[in-house]
Design a protein around this motif. Structure first.
Motif, PDB file in Angstrom:
ATOM      1  N   ARG A  76     -12.210 -39.882 -14.702  1.00 25.00           N
ATOM      2  CA  ARG A  76     -11.301 -40.653 -15.563  1.00 25.00           C
ATOM      3  C   ARG A  76     -12.069 -41.302 -16.712  1.00 25.00           C
ATOM      4  NH1 ARG A  76      -9.253 -42.804 -10.569  1.00 25.00           N
ATOM      5  NH2 ARG A  76      -7.318 -41.783  -9.922  1.00 25.00           N
ATOM      6  N   ASN A 135     -13.588 -39.082 -24.296  1.00 29.64           N
ATOM      7  CA  ASN A 135     -12.762 -37.961 -24.766  1.00 29.64           C
ATOM      8  C   ASN A 135     -13.393 -36.609 -24.448  1.00 29.64           C
ATOM      9  OD1 ASN A 135     -10.740 -39.608 -26.018  1.00 29.64           O
ATOM     10  ND2 ASN A 135     -12.189 -39.988 -27.684  1.00 29.64           N
ATOM     11  N   THR A 176      -9.197 -33.040 -22.141  1.00 27.28           N
ATOM     12  CA  THR A 176      -7.805 -33.480 -22.257  1.00 27.28           C
ATOM     13  C   THR A 176      -6.971 -32.703 -21.239  1.00 27.28           C
ATOM     14  OG1 THR A 176      -8.117 -33.850 -24.634  1.00 27.28           O
ATOM     15  CG2 THR A 176      -5.844 -33.792 -23.813  1.00 27.28           C
ATOM     16  N   ARG A 199      -2.349 -36.405 -13.863  1.00 27.12           N
ATOM     17  CA  ARG A 199      -3.243 -35.454 -14.509  1.00 27.12           C
ATOM     18  C   ARG A 199      -3.262 -34.113 -13.778  1.00 27.12           C
ATOM     19  NH1 ARG A 199      -5.611 -40.496 -14.873  1.00 27.12           N
ATOM     20  NH2 ARG A 199      -6.650 -41.058 -16.851  1.00 27.12           N
ATOM     21  N   GLU A 214     -13.081 -38.859 -19.355  1.00 30.17           N
ATOM     22  CA  GLU A 214     -11.891 -38.413 -20.092  1.00 30.17           C
ATOM     23  C   GLU A 214     -11.416 -39.475 -21.082  1.00 30.17           C
ATOM     24  OE1 GLU A 214      -7.164 -38.119 -19.209  1.00 30.17           O
ATOM     25  OE2 GLU A 214      -8.529 -37.692 -17.551  1.00 30.17           O
ATOM     26  N   THR A 215     -11.254 -40.708 -20.601  1.00 22.64           N
ATOM     27  CA  THR A 215     -10.620 -41.743 -21.425  1.00 22.64           C
ATOM     28  C   THR A 215     -11.603 -42.431 -22.361  1.00 22.64           C
ATOM     29  OG1 THR A 215     -10.944 -43.374 -19.647  1.00 22.64           O
ATOM     30  CG2 THR A 215      -8.853 -42.184 -19.687  1.00 22.64           C
ATOM     31  N   ARG A 216     -12.822 -42.671 -21.884  1.00 18.50           N
ATOM     32  CA  ARG A 216     -13.792 -43.422 -22.688  1.00 18.50           C
ATOM     33  C   ARG A 216     -14.527 -42.535 -23.688  1.00 18.50           C
ATOM     34  NH1 ARG A 216     -18.542 -47.448 -20.336  1.00 18.50           N
ATOM     35  NH2 ARG A 216     -19.340 -48.131 -22.360  1.00 18.50           N
TER      36      ARG A 216
END
Length: 299
Positions: A19, A26, A29, A38, A22-24
């Motif tokens: 996570r 990129n 996606t 997800r 993915e979020t911090r």
């Protein structure tokens, strides 16, 4: 597609790390279900695995690894050996190592080095920025007589085996048209076609690769039985152009609605046809074509 629990188990990674990347950063996606959960594709897992290797085994910061991953998506291949852009400076060492093993016919070392490159770099980087310029160099030396035909064929066969391995990795999307990839009779240059076929397969197309010097005899019957919708053809020399036109003519007459995608220095894109497209050499041009092609497909 995999949920995050399955992805974490396959990759042997904590879900919180996935996570975070993915979020911090990129890094990837993933898709989402209607409820927002997800879903990770095989490509997502491959990217995460590559990032994990860079961070844990090579000591790279995750931010730098992600940057290198995204940069590799933009690398491109140009088949003209005089074009210096076809041999990225940052991979000159890797190319030279493989070249020396190839010239010395040290197959064990050549395969070891290929394994090493695929463990260190994203597969697109290896294929586009290392293997492609390597094979252009070997092909040029074969044409100049410095490497024998048998020698060149041996190296080409090893490289094609690597392409085949990746062909088997990527899943096929059943809603996408079936693709036939070939070069016409007398045309032996296949590197660009291999790269583009891999690009299509990576994006979900079922690609049947018949390869270089594919004879026309029986091709229309096979294409009709297999229900191909798109034929990709590489034409690298002007002398192959009339042969390619004959293929297009006979296949079009046998299979109404069949479309053709043409690439290579020998194609003629001056005239417009409703059933054929000309494509460039860069990954970006391939992605642009793919986006337009998918948008035109019936929903």
């Amino acid at each position: 597609m995999y949920n995050i629990k399955a992805a974490a188990k396959i990759l042997d990674m904590p879900k919180v790390t996935i996570r975070s990347w993915e979020t911090r950063y990129n890094a990837i996606t993933p898709a989402r279900t209607e409820s927002g959960h997800r879903l990770y594709s095989d490509q997502n897992l491959e990217d995460l695995k590559w990032l994990k290797i860079q961070v844990q085994e090579n000591g790279m910061k995750i931010s730098e690894a992600v940057k290198q991953l995204h940069t590799s998506r933009k690398q491109f291949y140009h088949p003209d050996p005089s074009d210096s852009e076809g041999t990225p400076v940052e991979y000159a060492k890797q190319i030279e190592e493989l070249y020396q093993a190839a010239v010395e016919i040290d197959i064990d070392r050549f395969n070891y080095l290929l394994d090493l490159k695929f463990s260190l770099f994203h597969h697109q980087t290896v294929f586009f920025s290392i293997i492609a310029p390597l094979m252009v160099r070997i092909g040029a030396e074969w044409e100049s007589g410095q490497i024998s035909v048998a020698h060149e064929h041996m190296i080409t066969n090893i490289i094609q085996q690597r392409f085949n391995q990746f062909f088997r990795i990527f899943p096929v999307a059943p809603h996408l048209p079936k693709v036939l990839a070939l070069t016409p009779s007398g045309e032996h240059h296949q590197l660009g076609l291999l790269l583009f076929s891999l690009f299509l397969r990576e994006n979900g197309f079922h690609v049947v690769y018949t390869g270089p010097d594919t004879p026309l005899e029986g091709l229309a019957e096979m294409a009709a039985k297999q229900d191909f919708k798109l034929v990709c053809m590489s034409v690298m020399t002007p002398k192959s152009r009339p042969v390619a036109e004959q293929y297009i003519k006979e296949l079009s007459e046998a299979i109404p609605g069949l479309q053709f995608l043409l690439g290579g220095q020998g194609i003629n894109c001056d005239d417009e046809y409703i059933n054929r497209y000309c494509i460039g050499y860069t990954l970006e041009s391939w992605k642009e074509w793919l986006e337009e092609y998918k948008a035109a497909l019936p929903s």
